[in-house]
Design an enzyme around this catalytic site. Structure first.
Site, PDB file in Angstrom:
ATOM      1  N   SER A 133     -26.974  12.360 -35.602  1.00  0.00           N
ATOM      2  CA  SER A 133     -26.054  11.516 -36.382  1.00  0.00           C
ATOM      3  C   SER A 133     -25.716  10.239 -35.613  1.00  0.00           C
ATOM      4  O   SER A 133     -24.551   9.880 -35.424  1.00  0.00           O
ATOM      5  CB  SER A 133     -24.776  12.290 -36.715  1.00  0.00           C
ATOM      6  OG  SER A 133     -24.037  12.547 -35.534  1.00  0.00           O
ATOM      7  N   CYS A 165     -24.077   4.201 -39.033  1.00  0.00           N
ATOM      8  CA  CYS A 165     -23.351   3.923 -40.273  1.00  0.00           C
ATOM      9  C   CYS A 165     -23.621   2.492 -40.732  1.00  0.00           C
ATOM     10  O   CYS A 165     -23.751   2.230 -41.935  1.00  0.00           O
ATOM     11  CB  CYS A 165     -21.859   4.160 -40.082  1.00  0.00           C
ATOM     12  SG  CYS A 165     -21.135   3.302 -38.660  1.00  0.00           S
ATOM     13  N   HIS A 193     -16.016  -4.034 -37.821  1.00  0.00           N
ATOM     14  CA  HIS A 193     -16.061  -2.579 -37.740  1.00  0.00           C
ATOM     15  C   HIS A 193     -14.736  -1.989 -37.260  1.00  0.00           C
ATOM     16  O   HIS A 193     -14.170  -2.432 -36.261  1.00  0.00           O
ATOM     17  CB  HIS A 193     -17.182  -2.172 -36.770  1.00  0.00           C
ATOM     18  CG  HIS A 193     -17.675  -0.774 -36.925  1.00  0.00           C
ATOM     19  ND1 HIS A 193     -16.899   0.324 -36.658  1.00  0.00           N
ATOM     20  CD2 HIS A 193     -18.879  -0.292 -37.324  1.00  0.00           C
ATOM     21  CE1 HIS A 193     -17.602   1.424 -36.884  1.00  0.00           C
ATOM     22  NE2 HIS A 193     -18.808   1.071 -37.295  1.00  0.00           N
ATOM     23  N   THR A 225     -24.367  -4.494 -31.302  1.00  0.00           N
ATOM     24  CA  THR A 225     -24.835  -3.467 -32.238  1.00  0.00           C
ATOM     25  C   THR A 225     -26.340  -3.636 -32.416  1.00  0.00           C
ATOM     26  O   THR A 225     -26.844  -4.764 -32.483  1.00  0.00           O
ATOM     27  CB  THR A 225     -24.137  -3.544 -33.605  1.00  0.00           C
ATOM     28  OG1 THR A 225     -24.724  -2.583 -34.490  1.00  0.00           O
ATOM     29  CG2 THR A 225     -24.275  -4.931 -34.242  1.00  0.00           C
ATOM     30  N   ARG A 248     -15.094  -5.219 -33.328  1.00  0.00           N
ATOM     31  CA  ARG A 248     -14.254  -4.042 -33.521  1.00  0.00           C
ATOM     32  C   ARG A 248     -12.839  -4.528 -33.818  1.00  0.00           C
ATOM     33  O   ARG A 248     -12.259  -5.293 -33.035  1.00  0.00           O
ATOM     34  CB  ARG A 248     -14.287  -3.142 -32.283  1.00  0.00           C
ATOM     35  CG  ARG A 248     -15.643  -2.475 -32.037  1.00  0.00           C
ATOM     36  CD  ARG A 248     -15.992  -1.527 -33.186  1.00  0.00           C
ATOM     37  NE  ARG A 248     -17.254  -0.831 -32.971  1.00  0.00           N
ATOM     38  CZ  ARG A 248     -17.348   0.418 -32.487  1.00  0.00           C
ATOM     39  NH1 ARG A 248     -16.261   1.088 -32.148  1.00  0.00           N
ATOM     40  NH2 ARG A 248     -18.534   0.978 -32.354  1.00  0.00           N
TER      41      ARG A 248
END
Length: 353
Positions: A133, A165, A193, A225, A248
């Site tokens: 994940s 995600c 994010h 990222t 973030r």
């Protein structure tokens, strides 16, 4: 019925389990036989599931019991009548009791064993497949549901990554632009994010990422990222054409992708809107959403979809004679939407066995 073990019962591990329950799969299509974390206290696991600060109360019946009478504490969760064993974490996945429980697929959600050489430990322990994940490294097949899941080969792909995600939000949008014939020359992505568990509540040590060590709830923190580059793994035609960064921000859940892109063919905002709406109702239904209201981040909490295109936010900045430079915005619940895709991937892999 596929037997599943979850290694790492943190945010994503619990959300994946809840999604299995909410989709009505537990004990029907999916048998979660064991969950692994740094405790085997079933009562604590149940508490964590019952009360969630973002997603609310657990909707299913839960109880705890002991696997053996002499156990000091309950180590089995009983959810909707189905028993799930709580297993102590190990440093080496090869030491986990997957063979004992007959596990078919492991959801690797610790964030620690994302490299194929480490994830292979689950296979040595008796599992048949591993779903990571997170972005994977090494001999790992990256799958984004709705985009490249048909590339999954059960004969060769034993370790699969559900990507990140953010990649799950961006890839469907890029997929539509490509499928509808617009093409992409180049693009920059920014994800705004929500903070996550890897960040600090107050300023703290963070040797590899100095800014990442600053207090999450009072700062906007620039970060790296690999999500945009990872789209090139699932859609090779854009490999090397996309990159990006993250900010973030002080919200606990829901994020948003801003894709600024130069397309290969002329188009308009109206045409892009039409393409996204069509995709959301047909070949990407349940994966891509379409928003035409004045919505904000909290409106997308607990949204099951990977990516919700914001038609109110699309912009263009084209000089006379130009029709190829656009800004495209899409929202995502970085916890719940992503966890539902992990479950979809589990179902898809099982269907191909």
């Amino acid at each position: 019925m596929v037997k599943v073990g979850i290694n790492g019962f943190g945010r994503i591990g619990r959300m994946v389990f809840q999604a299995i329950c909410d989709q009505g799969l537990l004990g029907k299509e999916v048998d979660v036989v064991a969950v692994v974390d740094i405790t085997t206290d079933a009562e604590y696991f149940i508490y964590q599931m019952k009360y969630d600060s973002i997603h609310g109360k657990f909707k299913h019946t839960v109880a705890a019991e002991k696997s053996e009478a002499e156990k000091a504490e309950a180590d089995v969760m009983v959810v909707n009548g189905h028993k799930i064993h709580c297993v102590m974490a190990t440093r080496n996945p090869a030491d986990l009791p997957w063979a004992k429980y007959g596990v078919d697929i492991v959801v690797e959600s610790t964030g620690l064993f994302t490299d194929s050489s480490a994830a292979e430990g689950h296979l040595k322990a008796g599992a048949k497949k591993v779903v990571i994940s997170a972005p994977g490294k090494g001999n790992v097949k990256t799958i984004v549901m709705g985009v490249n899941n048909e590339e999954y080969d059960p004969k060769t792909h034993n370790i699969v990554s559900n990507a990140s995600c953010t990649t799950n939000c961006l890839a469907p949008v890029v997929h539509v632009l490509l499928k509808e014939g617009l093409g992409i020359e180049k693009g920059l992505m920014t994800t705004i994010h929500s903070y996550t568990a890897t960040q600090k509540t107050v300023d703290g040590p963070s040797k590899k990422d100095w800014r990442g060590g600053r207090a999450a709830a009072i700062n906007i923190i620039p970060s790296t990222t690999g999500a945009a580059k990872a789209v090139g793994e699932v859609l090779p035609v854009v490999k090397g054409k996309l990159t990006g960064m993250a900010f973030r921000v002080p919200t606990p859940d829901v994020s948003v992708v801003d894709l600024t892109v130069t397309l290969a063919k002329d188009t308009s905002i109206k045409e892009i809107d039409g393409m996204m709406k069509k995709a959301s109702e047909t070949y990407l239904k349940g994966i891509l959403g379409y928003a035409d209201e004045e919505l904000v981040s909290t409106d997308f909490i607990h949204d099951q979809r990977s990516s919700i295109y914001d038609s109110k936010a699309t912009l263009e900045n084209n000089l006379p004679g130009e029709k190829r430079f656009f800004k495209i915005v899409s929202w995502y619940d970085n916890e719940w939407g992503y966890s539902n895709r992990v479950v979809d991937l589990l179902k898809y892999m099982n269907s191909k066995q």
